[in-house]
Design a protein around this motif. Structure first.
Motif, PDB file in Angstrom:
ATOM      1  N   THR A 477       0.841  -1.202   0.000  1.00  0.00           N
ATOM      2  CA  THR A 477       0.000   0.000   0.000  1.00  0.00           C
ATOM      3  C   THR A 477       0.870   1.243   0.000  1.00  0.00           C
ATOM      4  O   THR A 477       1.776   1.362   0.835  1.00  0.00           O
ATOM      5  CB  THR A 477      -0.907   0.016   1.245  1.00  0.00           C
ATOM      6  N   PRO A 478       0.656   2.188  -0.914  1.00  0.00           N
ATOM      7  CA  PRO A 478       1.445   3.425  -0.894  1.00  0.00           C
ATOM      8  C   PRO A 478       1.385   4.105   0.464  1.00  0.00           C
ATOM      9  O   PRO A 478       0.325   4.124   1.115  1.00  0.00           O
ATOM     10  CB  PRO A 478       0.781   4.284  -1.978  1.00  0.00           C
ATOM     11  N   THR A 479       2.499   4.655   0.895  1.00  0.00           N
ATOM     12  CA  THR A 479       2.583   5.237   2.240  1.00  0.00           C
ATOM     13  C   THR A 479       1.518   6.297   2.464  1.00  0.00           C
ATOM     14  O   THR A 479       0.867   6.327   3.511  1.00  0.00           O
ATOM     15  CB  THR A 479       3.983   5.834   2.466  1.00  0.00           C
ATOM     16  N   SER A 480       1.310   7.183   1.493  1.00  0.00           N
ATOM     17  CA  SER A 480       0.333   8.260   1.685  1.00  0.00           C
ATOM     18  C   SER A 480      -1.071   7.706   1.867  1.00  0.00           C
ATOM     19  O   SER A 480      -1.845   8.187   2.708  1.00  0.00           O
ATOM     20  CB  SER A 480       0.369   9.230   0.501  1.00  0.00           C
ATOM     21  N   ASP A 481      -1.413   6.683   1.091  1.00  0.00           N
ATOM     22  CA  ASP A 481      -2.738   6.068   1.229  1.00  0.00           C
ATOM     23  C   ASP A 481      -2.885   5.385   2.587  1.00  0.00           C
ATOM     24  O   ASP A 481      -3.935   5.474   3.234  1.00  0.00           O
ATOM     25  CB  ASP A 481      -2.962   5.031   0.120  1.00  0.00           C
ATOM     26  N   ARG A 482      -1.826   4.704   3.011  1.00  0.00           N
ATOM     27  CA  ARG A 482      -1.901   3.984   4.286  1.00  0.00           C
ATOM     28  C   ARG A 482      -2.026   4.947   5.453  1.00  0.00           C
ATOM     29  O   ARG A 482      -2.815   4.721   6.382  1.00  0.00           O
ATOM     30  CB  ARG A 482      -0.654   3.106   4.445  1.00  0.00           C
ATOM     31  N   LEU A 483      -1.278   6.050   5.417  1.00  0.00           N
ATOM     32  CA  LEU A 483      -1.350   7.011   6.515  1.00  0.00           C
ATOM     33  C   LEU A 483      -2.704   7.716   6.545  1.00  0.00           C
ATOM     34  O   LEU A 483      -3.247   7.983   7.622  1.00  0.00           O
ATOM     35  CB  LEU A 483      -0.211   8.025   6.398  1.00  0.00           C
ATOM     36  N   ALA A 484      -3.244   8.002   5.381  1.00  0.00           N
ATOM     37  CA  ALA A 484      -4.572   8.621   5.335  1.00  0.00           C
ATOM     38  C   ALA A 484      -5.622   7.670   5.895  1.00  0.00           C
ATOM     39  O   ALA A 484      -6.525   8.079   6.646  1.00  0.00           O
ATOM     40  CB  ALA A 484      -4.923   9.021   3.910  1.00  0.00           C
ATOM     41  N   ALA A 485      -5.506   6.391   5.551  1.00  0.00           N
ATOM     42  CA  ALA A 485      -6.452   5.399   6.065  1.00  0.00           C
ATOM     43  C   ALA A 485      -6.308   5.240   7.569  1.00  0.00           C
ATOM     44  O   ALA A 485      -7.305   5.053   8.291  1.00  0.00           O
ATOM     45  CB  ALA A 485      -6.232   4.059   5.366  1.00  0.00           C
ATOM     46  N   ARG A 486      -5.077   5.322   8.067  1.00  0.00           N
ATOM     47  CA  ARG A 486      -4.865   5.225   9.522  1.00  0.00           C
ATOM     48  C   ARG A 486      -5.544   6.381  10.248  1.00  0.00           C
ATOM     49  O   ARG A 486      -6.199   6.198  11.275  1.00  0.00           O
ATOM     50  CB  ARG A 486      -3.370   5.213   9.846  1.00  0.00           C
ATOM     51  N   THR A 487      -5.386   7.589   9.693  1.00  0.00           N
ATOM     52  CA  THR A 487      -6.025   8.750  10.312  1.00  0.00           C
ATOM     53  C   THR A 487      -7.545   8.595  10.326  1.00  0.00           C
ATOM     54  O   THR A 487      -8.196   8.843  11.351  1.00  0.00           O
ATOM     55  CB  THR A 487      -5.638  10.034   9.556  1.00  0.00           C
ATOM     56  N   ALA A 488      -8.103   8.166   9.197  1.00  0.00           N
ATOM     57  CA  ALA A 488      -9.557   7.980   9.123  1.00  0.00           C
ATOM     58  C   ALA A 488     -10.012   6.886  10.073  1.00  0.00           C
ATOM     59  O   ALA A 488     -11.078   6.999  10.713  1.00  0.00           O
ATOM     60  CB  ALA A 488      -9.960   7.641   7.688  1.00  0.00           C
ATOM     61  N   ARG A 489      -9.238   5.852  10.184  1.00  0.00           N
ATOM     62  CA  ARG A 489      -9.581   4.731  11.065  1.00  0.00           C
ATOM     63  C   ARG A 489      -9.739   5.198  12.512  1.00  0.00           C
ATOM     64  O   ARG A 489     -10.732   4.908  13.178  1.00  0.00           O
ATOM     65  CB  ARG A 489      -8.483   3.669  10.966  1.00  0.00           C
ATOM     66  N   HIS A 490      -8.754   5.937  12.996  1.00  0.00           N
ATOM     67  CA  HIS A 490      -8.802   6.341  14.398  1.00  0.00           C
ATOM     68  C   HIS A 490      -9.813   7.451  14.636  1.00  0.00           C
ATOM     69  O   HIS A 490     -10.335   7.588  15.747  1.00  0.00           O
ATOM     70  CB  HIS A 490      -7.404   6.737  14.864  1.00  0.00           C
ATOM     71  N   ARG A 491     -10.131   8.201  13.579  1.00  0.00           N
ATOM     72  CA  ARG A 491     -11.145   9.258  13.733  1.00  0.00           C
ATOM     73  C   ARG A 491     -12.527   8.667  13.994  1.00  0.00           C
ATOM     74  O   ARG A 491     -13.349   9.248  14.709  1.00  0.00           O
ATOM     75  CB  ARG A 491     -11.169  10.118  12.463  1.00  0.00           C
ATOM     76  N   ARG A 492     -12.806   7.487  13.454  1.00  0.00           N
ATOM     77  CA  ARG A 492     -14.154   6.941  13.559  1.00  0.00           C
ATOM     78  C   ARG A 492     -14.280   5.802  14.576  1.00  0.00           C
ATOM     79  O   ARG A 492     -15.333   5.199  14.701  1.00  0.00           O
ATOM     80  CB  ARG A 492     -14.627   6.445  12.188  1.00  0.00           C
ATOM     81  N   LEU A 493     -13.207   5.473  15.274  1.00  0.00           N
ATOM     82  CA  LEU A 493     -13.264   4.362  16.223  1.00  0.00           C
ATOM     83  C   LEU A 493     -14.396   4.512  17.223  1.00  0.00           C
ATOM     84  O   LEU A 493     -14.542   5.569  17.839  1.00  0.00           O
ATOM     85  CB  LEU A 493     -11.935   4.218  16.973  1.00  0.00           C
ATOM     86  N   GLY A 494     -15.167   3.469  17.384  1.00  0.00           N
ATOM     87  CA  GLY A 494     -16.244   3.468  18.375  1.00  0.00           C
ATOM     88  C   GLY A 494     -17.560   4.040  17.900  1.00  0.00           C
ATOM     89  O   GLY A 494     -18.575   3.941  18.597  1.00  0.00           O
ATOM     90  N   ASP A 495     -17.589   4.628  16.685  1.00  0.00           N
ATOM     91  CA  ASP A 495     -18.820   5.276  16.227  1.00  0.00           C
ATOM     92  C   ASP A 495     -19.997   4.279  16.148  1.00  0.00           C
ATOM     93  O   ASP A 495     -21.131   4.663  16.421  1.00  0.00           O
ATOM     94  CB  ASP A 495     -18.609   5.880  14.838  1.00  0.00           C
ATOM     95  N   LEU A 496     -19.707   3.042  15.806  1.00  0.00           N
ATOM     96  CA  LEU A 496     -20.786   2.084  15.596  1.00  0.00           C
ATOM     97  C   LEU A 496     -21.452   1.672  16.903  1.00  0.00           C
ATOM     98  O   LEU A 496     -22.499   1.017  16.886  1.00  0.00           O
ATOM     99  CB  LEU A 496     -20.241   0.827  14.888  1.00  0.00           C
ATOM    100  N   VAL A 497     -20.849   2.042  18.039  1.00  0.00           N
ATOM    101  CA  VAL A 497     -21.465   1.716  19.312  1.00  0.00           C
ATOM    102  C   VAL A 497     -22.687   2.589  19.567  1.00  0.00           C
ATOM    103  O   VAL A 497     -23.630   2.196  20.240  1.00  0.00           O
ATOM    104  CB  VAL A 497     -20.423   1.904  20.437  1.00  0.00           C
ATOM    105  N   LEU A 498     -22.693   3.808  19.040  1.00  0.00           N
ATOM    106  CA  LEU A 498     -23.722   4.801  19.388  1.00  0.00           C
ATOM    107  C   LEU A 498     -25.035   4.587  18.637  1.00  0.00           C
ATOM    108  O   LEU A 498     -25.053   4.112  17.555  1.00  0.00           O
ATOM    109  CB  LEU A 498     -23.176   6.211  19.090  1.00  0.00           C
TER     110      LEU A 498
END
Length: 498
Positions: A477-498
């Motif tokens: 995975t290209p580094t820029s894509d992976r880092l962007a996905a990591r940021t998005a991942r942690h931004r939404r953690l836990g949202d599905l609980v609500l």
């Protein structure tokens, strides 16, 4: 008797492979007494300065070597010595070679005063450029390594290894006694003491050093070629009836025969270098260099038990995690974290050591790491000690693994003022691996049938395959894509609980 520089090099490199890089020293000091000391040192040792440099093969792979000679004025560093070391580092960097430094020294050369002392900056700058180029730098501290050498290039290795019982430190014992009027306690500057505090990565006997270097360089210089067929496992989600009961899962992760991080690594890796950790080899942190199905990685993991004893995660452990993560990034290697802990240390000493601050720094270090990060929730995931190792691009979890702010008994004590409600709280809190997958923290659950303690070899094989294929996917995975996905991942953690 200590090995000479040439004897140690001969112990490490493939026979006949060492080629010297050293040009003759042509300058001589004006002071006649110092000039006579140099002449005697040259006659006694057969070399012209306190260091030997060159290139050789270690297990077939090329490496640059810098070896100090204690028989030459105590291995002290003068201007000519520093220039030889600096040129060797620069030559290794230009040739993109890993560099192995083997210092033994009382420090800088007193006869040359401030000029020699300031040369530590010259050497350190060259080492820093070598590291910045993403090239491995390994040091082996011999007895003794003191003063400016210890406080600069001697301890800057991505891996810092040490000779058994070596004296290592900044302040010489004679200077300490002169200043304080008492002797320095003998264990303060021992290699083993420094290893217990996470300041040395491993204590290695000279006769074992070649193999440790060979295996370390096999990992650090390896670049995996992602396989097009490497697809992370996606087990079919279990039905509610197939999911382990949350409380039963908690109890299973506490089984004394459940595979831990060390067993997982020993069962699944092609190359493995286990490093010392704070508290020694039985401590709560496992640090390793490993190759899994062709994928090189740096591993930091928690070892919940040593025998029958639970091991809390300390501030020193967390500092070692951060140091290890940074050198993985410098060398462009993925980092694998393995979570299996009953929690961070809870004590007065832990508060004074700043365990909470170290958790915070671990979180920021892993979140900002540019190299791929894969977290494995292996068993118990309790509190901040577990959270500190969870920021990652992907998270795998064993079927019985769990994650909670406190163990269920602790949560019960807060909510119900007793521990008897732990089973129902475990079920209600959504702490199990499949519940964590539902809220986006876990990407893949690796099944246990029904308990890893009952099938350690098969379980470790499944989990090891999942780790290696996920690493291959992250590497592709290209580094820029992976880092962007990591940021998005942690931004939404836990949202599905609500």
């Amino acid at each position: 008797m200590s090995l000479t520089a040439h004897q140690l090099i001969g112990l490490l490199v493939d026979p006949g492979s060492f080629v010297s890089w050293d040009d003759p020293v042509t300058t001589e000091p004006r002071d006649p007494e110092y000039r006579a000391s140099l002449t005697r040192a040259r006659e006694r040792t057969g070399i012209d300065e306190a260091v030997v440099t060159g290139i050789g093969r270690i297990g077939g792979g090329q490496a640059a070597l810098i070896a100090s000679e204690f028989g030459f004025l105590g291995g002290s560093i003068g201007v000519a010595t520093a220039e030889r070391i600096t040129r060797a580092v620069e030559q290794a960097t230009a040739a993109r070679l890993p560099l192995v430094a083997l210092p033994v020294s009382g420090g800088t050369r007193m006869q040359e005063g401030s000029a020699a002392f300031l040369c530590m900056l010259r050497i350190t700058a060259a080492v820093q450029a070598h590291r910045a180029a993403g090239l491995p730098y390994l040091t082996y501290l011999r007895n003794p390594t003191m003063g400016g050498v210890f406080a600069s290039w001697g301890t800057l290795g991505h891996l810092v290894l040490a000779e058994p019982d070596a004296r290592l430190g900044f302040l010489g014992p004679r200077v300490y006694e002169e200043l304080r009027g008492v002797q320095l306690p003998p264990d303060v500057q021992r290699a083993e003491t420094l290893a217990e505090r996470g300041l040395v990565d491993a204590v290695v006997a000279p006769e074992e050093l070649r193999e440790v270097l060979r295996r370390s360089l096999a990992v650090l210089t390896r670049r995996a070629l992602p396989s097009p067929s490497a697809v992370p496992p996606t087990p079919v989600p279990p039905t509610p009836a197939d999911r382990p009961d949350a409380w039963e899962a908690v109890l299973r992760t506490r089984h004394p025969d459940r595979p831990g991080t060390r067993e997982l690594l020993r069962r699944t890796t092609e190359e493995l270098v286990l490093l010392d950790s704070p508290g020694g080899r039985d401590g709560a942190l496992v640090r390793a260099l490993a190759v899994l199905d062709g994928q090189p990685a740096v591993v930091v993991g928690q070892q919940r038990r040593a025998g029958s004893q639970e091991r809390p995660f300390t501030a020193a452990d967390l500092r070692s995690v951060r140091r290890t993560a940074r050198f993985a990034e410098q060398l462009g290697l993925p980092l694998v974290t393995v979570v299996d802990t009953a929690g961070a240390e809870l004590s007065v000493q832990a508060e004074l050591d700043g365990v909470a601050v170290e958790i915070a720094h671990c979180l920021t270090t892993l979140l900002s790491l540019r190299t791929p990060v894969l977290a494995v929730l292996l068993g118990q995931g309790s509190g901040g000690g577990a959270l500190a190792l969870l920021p990652a691009d992907r998270v795998l979890a064993a079927g019985n693994a769990w994650l909670a702010p406190l163990p269920p008994e602790g949560a019960s004590a807060i909510v119900h003022r007793d521990g008897s409600h732990a089973p129902e709280l475990a079920r209600a809190q959504g702490i199990g691996a499949h519940d964590l997958a539902a809220v986006g923290l876990v990407d893949t659950v690796i099944p246990e049938l029904p308990d890893a303690a009952d099938e350690p070899a098969a379980f470790c094989a499944r989990l090891g395959h999942a780790v290696s294929t996920t690493l291959a996917t992250l590497a592709a995975t290209p580094t820029s894509d992976r880092l962007a996905a990591r940021t998005a991942r942690h931004r939404r953690l836990g949202d599905l609980v609500l």
